[in-house]
Write a protein that holds these residues in place. Sequence first.
Motif, PDB file in Angstrom:
ATOM      1  N   VAL A  90       0.865  -1.171   0.000  1.00 51.28           N
ATOM      2  CA  VAL A  90       0.000   0.000   0.000  1.00 51.28           C
ATOM      3  C   VAL A  90       0.908   1.229   0.000  1.00 51.28           C
ATOM      4  N   ILE A  91       0.735   2.071  -0.997  1.00 49.02           N
ATOM      5  CA  ILE A  91       1.545   3.283  -1.098  1.00 49.02           C
ATOM      6  C   ILE A  91       0.638   4.494  -0.905  1.00 49.02           C
ATOM      7  N   GLY A  92       1.038   5.351   0.009  1.00 48.21           N
ATOM      8  CA  GLY A  92       0.286   6.581   0.237  1.00 48.21           C
ATOM      9  C   GLY A  92       0.404   7.502  -0.963  1.00 48.21           C
ATOM     10  N   LEU A  93      -0.727   7.993  -1.445  1.00 42.32           N
ATOM     11  CA  LEU A  93      -0.754   8.895  -2.594  1.00 42.32           C
ATOM     12  C   LEU A  93      -1.204  10.266  -2.123  1.00 42.32           C
ATOM     13  N   ASN A  94      -0.293  11.212  -2.261  1.00 36.77           N
ATOM     14  CA  ASN A  94      -0.541  12.571  -1.799  1.00 36.77           C
ATOM     15  C   ASN A  94      -1.290  13.358  -2.869  1.00 36.77           C
ATOM     16  N   LYS A  95      -2.459  13.810  -2.522  1.00 35.68           N
ATOM     17  CA  LYS A  95      -3.268  14.648  -3.408  1.00 35.68           C
ATOM     18  C   LYS A  95      -3.615  15.938  -2.667  1.00 35.68           C
ATOM     19  N   ARG A  96      -3.941  16.949  -3.427  1.00 38.42           N
ATOM     20  CA  ARG A  96      -4.438  18.184  -2.804  1.00 38.42           C
ATOM     21  C   ARG A  96      -5.826  17.915  -2.229  1.00 38.42           C
ATOM     22  N   LEU A  97      -6.278  18.793  -1.387  1.00 39.41           N
ATOM     23  CA  LEU A  97      -7.597  18.615  -0.777  1.00 39.41           C
ATOM     24  C   LEU A  97      -8.705  18.566  -1.814  1.00 39.41           C
ATOM     25  N   ASP A  98      -8.503  19.229  -2.975  1.00 38.36           N
ATOM     26  CA  ASP A  98      -9.518  19.185  -4.035  1.00 38.36           C
ATOM     27  C   ASP A  98      -9.380  17.938  -4.915  1.00 38.36           C
ATOM     28  N   GLY A  99      -8.419  17.059  -4.595  1.00 48.22           N
ATOM     29  CA  GLY A  99      -8.245  15.812  -5.334  1.00 48.22           C
ATOM     30  C   GLY A  99      -7.261  15.880  -6.491  1.00 48.22           C
ATOM     31  N   SER A 100      -6.728  17.059  -6.765  1.00 52.63           N
ATOM     32  CA  SER A 100      -5.772  17.178  -7.873  1.00 52.63           C
ATOM     33  C   SER A 100      -4.378  16.728  -7.430  1.00 52.63           C
ATOM     34  N   ASP A 101      -3.546  16.428  -8.423  1.00 49.87           N
ATOM     35  CA  ASP A 101      -2.189  15.964  -8.154  1.00 49.87           C
ATOM     36  C   ASP A 101      -1.313  17.088  -7.614  1.00 49.87           C
ATOM     37  N   THR A 102      -0.315  16.696  -6.829  1.00 41.90           N
ATOM     38  CA  THR A 102       0.703  17.609  -6.338  1.00 41.90           C
ATOM     39  C   THR A 102       2.007  17.268  -7.055  1.00 41.90           C
ATOM     40  N   PRO A 103       3.028  18.091  -6.916  1.00 41.47           N
ATOM     41  CA  PRO A 103       4.323  17.713  -7.504  1.00 41.47           C
ATOM     42  C   PRO A 103       4.825  16.358  -6.981  1.00 41.47           C
ATOM     43  N   GLN A 104       4.531  16.043  -5.725  1.00 38.73           N
ATOM     44  CA  GLN A 104       4.974  14.769  -5.149  1.00 38.73           C
ATOM     45  C   GLN A 104       4.212  13.582  -5.743  1.00 38.73           C
ATOM     46  N   THR A 105       2.997  13.809  -6.212  1.00 34.38           N
ATOM     47  CA  THR A 105       2.181  12.721  -6.749  1.00 34.38           C
ATOM     48  C   THR A 105       2.890  12.011  -7.904  1.00 34.38           C
ATOM     49  N   GLU A 106       3.453  12.758  -8.841  1.00 29.83           N
ATOM     50  CA  GLU A 106       4.146  12.147  -9.980  1.00 29.83           C
ATOM     51  C   GLU A 106       5.357  11.344  -9.521  1.00 29.83           C
ATOM     52  N   LYS A 107       6.054  11.817  -8.505  1.00 26.70           N
ATOM     53  CA  LYS A 107       7.192  11.065  -7.969  1.00 26.70           C
ATOM     54  C   LYS A 107       6.735   9.735  -7.380  1.00 26.70           C
ATOM     55  N   VAL A 108       5.587   9.742  -6.736  1.00 25.32           N
ATOM     56  CA  VAL A 108       5.053   8.510  -6.152  1.00 25.32           C
ATOM     57  C   VAL A 108       4.613   7.547  -7.259  1.00 25.32           C
ATOM     58  N   TYR A 109       3.990   8.074  -8.326  1.00 22.35           N
ATOM     59  CA  TYR A 109       3.632   7.223  -9.467  1.00 22.35           C
ATOM     60  C   TYR A 109       4.882   6.558 -10.046  1.00 22.35           C
ATOM     61  N   GLU A 110       5.955   7.327 -10.202  1.00 17.61           N
ATOM     62  CA  GLU A 110       7.210   6.801 -10.738  1.00 17.61           C
ATOM     63  C   GLU A 110       7.794   5.748  -9.803  1.00 17.61           C
ATOM     64  N   PHE A 111       7.730   5.986  -8.507  1.00 15.71           N
ATOM     65  CA  PHE A 111       8.225   5.017  -7.537  1.00 15.71           C
ATOM     66  C   PHE A 111       7.453   3.705  -7.672  1.00 15.71           C
ATOM     67  N   LYS A 112       6.140   3.791  -7.789  1.00 13.59           N
ATOM     68  CA  LYS A 112       5.313   2.587  -7.938  1.00 13.59           C
ATOM     69  C   LYS A 112       5.694   1.838  -9.212  1.00 13.59           C
ATOM     70  N   ARG A 113       5.890   2.557 -10.321  1.00 14.43           N
ATOM     71  CA  ARG A 113       6.274   1.900 -11.579  1.00 14.43           C
ATOM     72  C   ARG A 113       7.593   1.151 -11.418  1.00 14.43           C
ATOM     73  N   MET A 114       8.567   1.777 -10.786  1.00 18.95           N
ATOM     74  CA  MET A 114       9.861   1.140 -10.587  1.00 18.95           C
ATOM     75  C   MET A 114       9.734  -0.087  -9.692  1.00 18.95           C
ATOM     76  N   LEU A 115       8.992   0.034  -8.603  1.00 16.41           N
ATOM     77  CA  LEU A 115       8.804  -1.092  -7.692  1.00 16.41           C
ATOM     78  C   LEU A 115       8.091  -2.243  -8.393  1.00 16.41           C
ATOM     79  N   GLU A 116       7.055  -1.940  -9.169  1.00 17.94           N
ATOM     80  CA  GLU A 116       6.351  -2.987  -9.921  1.00 17.94           C
ATOM     81  C   GLU A 116       7.294  -3.703 -10.881  1.00 17.94           C
ATOM     82  N   ASN A 117       8.104  -2.950 -11.609  1.00 16.63           N
ATOM     83  CA  ASN A 117       9.037  -3.550 -12.563  1.00 16.63           C
ATOM     84  C   ASN A 117      10.051  -4.447 -11.867  1.00 16.63           C
ATOM     85  N   LYS A 118      10.604  -3.972 -10.766  1.00 18.53           N
ATOM     86  CA  LYS A 118      11.585  -4.768 -10.028  1.00 18.53           C
ATOM     87  C   LYS A 118      10.934  -6.012  -9.429  1.00 18.53           C
ATOM     88  N   MET A 119       9.716  -5.881  -8.933  1.00 17.26           N
ATOM     89  CA  MET A 119       9.025  -7.036  -8.357  1.00 17.26           C
ATOM     90  C   MET A 119       8.693  -8.058  -9.427  1.00 17.26           C
TER      91      MET A 119
END
Length: 141
Positions: free
Chosen positions: A56-85
């Motif tokens: 389970v990976i925490g996904l940081n969104k703004r209060l209105d539900g839109s993405d933050t700059p950190q959101t894309e980094k978390v998406y990239e982290f998930k992609r890398m982890l999925e590929n390695k797994m």
Amino acid sequence: MRKIALDVGDVRIGVAVSDPLGITAQGLTVIERVGIRKDCDIIMDLIKEYECDAVVIGLNKRLDGSDTPQTEKVYEFKRMLENKMRSSKMGHIPIVFQDERLSTTEAEKILIEADVSRKDRKKVIDKQAAVIILQRYLDSI
């Protein structure tokens, strides 16, 4: 089987695991970031050690539900982890996102109420945020 949760930040990754029944979340560790590949290796070792059946990976969104700059980094982290797994025959373990809005604020409040000093809070806040993320996920399933 246990679940593992990650609060992915630029400097640290807070990690929490569930009990074997998947009822409660406990803080496990804080990983100091060294690089996405190495970070993923450490997490995969923890998944094996604790025999986790979901990440389970925490996904940081703004209060209105839109993405933050950190959101894309978390998406990239998930992609890398999925590929390695996938390449390590762990591809059957699902990786899911959990809304983490205000988890760090909530973690800070819990630590202040527990009378943890400011210096010590910095050391454990990411782990406490991971606990909150995982407990929210466990409560939702």
